[in-house]
Write a protein that holds these residues in place. Structure first.
Motif, PDB file in Angstrom:
ATOM      1  N   UNK A  95      79.150  18.527 -22.125  1.00  0.00           N
ATOM      2  CA  UNK A  95      80.261  17.948 -21.373  1.00  0.00           C
ATOM      3  C   UNK A  95      80.042  16.443 -21.198  1.00  0.00           C
ATOM      4  N   UNK A  96      78.806  16.054 -20.900  1.00  0.00           N
ATOM      5  CA  UNK A  96      78.500  14.622 -20.734  1.00  0.00           C
ATOM      6  C   UNK A  96      78.806  13.853 -22.012  1.00  0.00           C
ATOM      7  N   UNK A  97      78.446  14.407 -23.158  1.00  0.00           N
ATOM      8  CA  UNK A  97      78.753  13.738 -24.434  1.00  0.00           C
ATOM      9  C   UNK A  97      80.261  13.620 -24.635  1.00  0.00           C
ATOM     10  N   UNK A  98      80.984  14.656 -24.224  1.00  0.00           N
ATOM     11  CA  UNK A  98      82.438  14.652 -24.414  1.00  0.00           C
ATOM     12  C   UNK A  98      83.140  13.649 -23.504  1.00  0.00           C
ATOM     13  N   UNK A  99      82.691  13.534 -22.265  1.00  0.00           N
ATOM     14  CA  UNK A  99      83.397  12.669 -21.310  1.00  0.00           C
ATOM     15  C   UNK A  99      82.857  11.243 -21.261  1.00  0.00           C
ATOM     16  N   UNK A 100      81.743  11.001 -21.921  1.00  0.00           N
ATOM     17  CA  UNK A 100      81.137   9.668 -21.867  1.00  0.00           C
ATOM     18  C   UNK A 100      82.130   8.566 -22.223  1.00  0.00           C
ATOM     19  N   UNK A 101      82.897   8.768 -23.272  1.00  0.00           N
ATOM     20  CA  UNK A 101      83.830   7.719 -23.689  1.00  0.00           C
ATOM     21  C   UNK A 101      85.092   7.671 -22.824  1.00  0.00           C
ATOM     22  N   UNK A 102      85.252   8.644 -21.949  1.00  0.00           N
ATOM     23  CA  UNK A 102      86.405   8.664 -21.050  1.00  0.00           C
ATOM     24  C   UNK A 102      86.112   7.890 -19.766  1.00  0.00           C
ATOM     25  N   UNK A 103      84.854   7.805 -19.400  1.00  0.00           N
ATOM     26  CA  UNK A 103      84.467   7.172 -18.134  1.00  0.00           C
ATOM     27  C   UNK A 103      85.066   5.768 -17.976  1.00  0.00           C
ATOM     28  N   UNK A 104      85.064   4.915 -18.998  1.00  0.00           N
ATOM     29  CA  UNK A 104      85.669   3.583 -18.817  1.00  0.00           C
ATOM     30  C   UNK A 104      87.165   3.620 -18.479  1.00  0.00           C
ATOM     31  N   UNK A 105      87.836   4.715 -18.779  1.00  0.00           N
ATOM     32  CA  UNK A 105      89.262   4.858 -18.488  1.00  0.00           C
ATOM     33  C   UNK A 105      89.523   5.177 -17.011  1.00  0.00           C
ATOM     34  N   UNK A 106      88.499   5.610 -16.283  1.00  0.00           N
ATOM     35  CA  UNK A 106      88.669   6.005 -14.883  1.00  0.00           C
ATOM     36  C   UNK A 106      89.060   4.781 -14.060  1.00  0.00           C
ATOM     37  N   UNK A 107      90.142   4.901 -13.320  1.00  0.00           N
ATOM     38  CA  UNK A 107      90.675   3.773 -12.554  1.00  0.00           C
ATOM     39  C   UNK A 107      89.898   3.531 -11.264  1.00  0.00           C
ATOM     40  N   UNK A 108      89.496   4.596 -10.587  1.00  0.00           N
ATOM     41  CA  UNK A 108      88.777   4.465  -9.324  1.00  0.00           C
ATOM     42  C   UNK A 108      87.352   3.988  -9.600  1.00  0.00           C
ATOM     43  N   UNK A 109      87.041   2.792  -9.117  1.00  0.00           N
ATOM     44  CA  UNK A 109      85.751   2.167  -9.436  1.00  0.00           C
ATOM     45  C   UNK A 109      84.555   3.003  -8.971  1.00  0.00           C
ATOM     46  N   UNK A 110      84.600   3.513  -7.751  1.00  0.00           N
ATOM     47  CA  UNK A 110      83.483   4.313  -7.235  1.00  0.00           C
ATOM     48  C   UNK A 110      83.313   5.592  -8.054  1.00  0.00           C
ATOM     49  N   UNK A 111      84.420   6.220  -8.413  1.00  0.00           N
ATOM     50  CA  UNK A 111      84.373   7.430  -9.239  1.00  0.00           C
ATOM     51  C   UNK A 111      83.833   7.109 -10.630  1.00  0.00           C
TER      52      UNK A 111
END
Length: 123
Positions: A95-111
């Motif tokens: 799951x970490x490998x799959x979502x790693x490239x999605x993390x920069x898209x997260x709008x909430x800075x703390x999240x």
């Protein structure tokens, strides 16, 4: 549908259409909904929960990467991933490998920062 194999067959078929870049974005998103529903059906009929959850997270991440945040909200995806505490470590890594490239898209800075640390801890 009578068993997990039937549901898995539908999930794999639908997921292949999600990945087909020649299809329109709306069509691919519709197939993603079919794949996610089939994954839930497979889980209800015998597919291990951990595998089904990991597959769904990976598919949602793929949709964000290929279609954008309009298709799947990256903040919701990351919140769901961080809230899933029952996954065995081997599934957490995938799951970490799959979502790693999605993390920069997260709008909430703390999240986004929390998700980044979570991914780093699983890599």
């Amino acid at each position: 549908m009578s068993d997990a194999n039937d549901w898995e067959w539908v999930r794999v078929l639908a997921q292949g259409r999600v990945y087909d870049e020649d299809r329109t974005p709306v069509n691919r998103l519709a197939w993603a909904a079919v794949a996610l529903a089939a994954s839930h059906g497979a889980e209800r009929n015998g597919v291990r929960r951990a595998r089904a959850v990991a597959d769904r997270f990976a598919l949602r991440a793929r949709v964000v990467r290929s279609l954008g945040a309009w298709a799947v909200d990256p903040d919701v995806l990351v919140t769901d991933v961080l809230g899933e505490s029952d996954l065995p470590e081997r599934y957490r890594k995938s799951v970490a490998r799959a979502v790693e490239s999605v993390v920069p898209w997260v709008r909430d800075e703390a999240l986004r920062e929390r998700a980044g640390r979570w991914v780093e801890g699983r890599a």
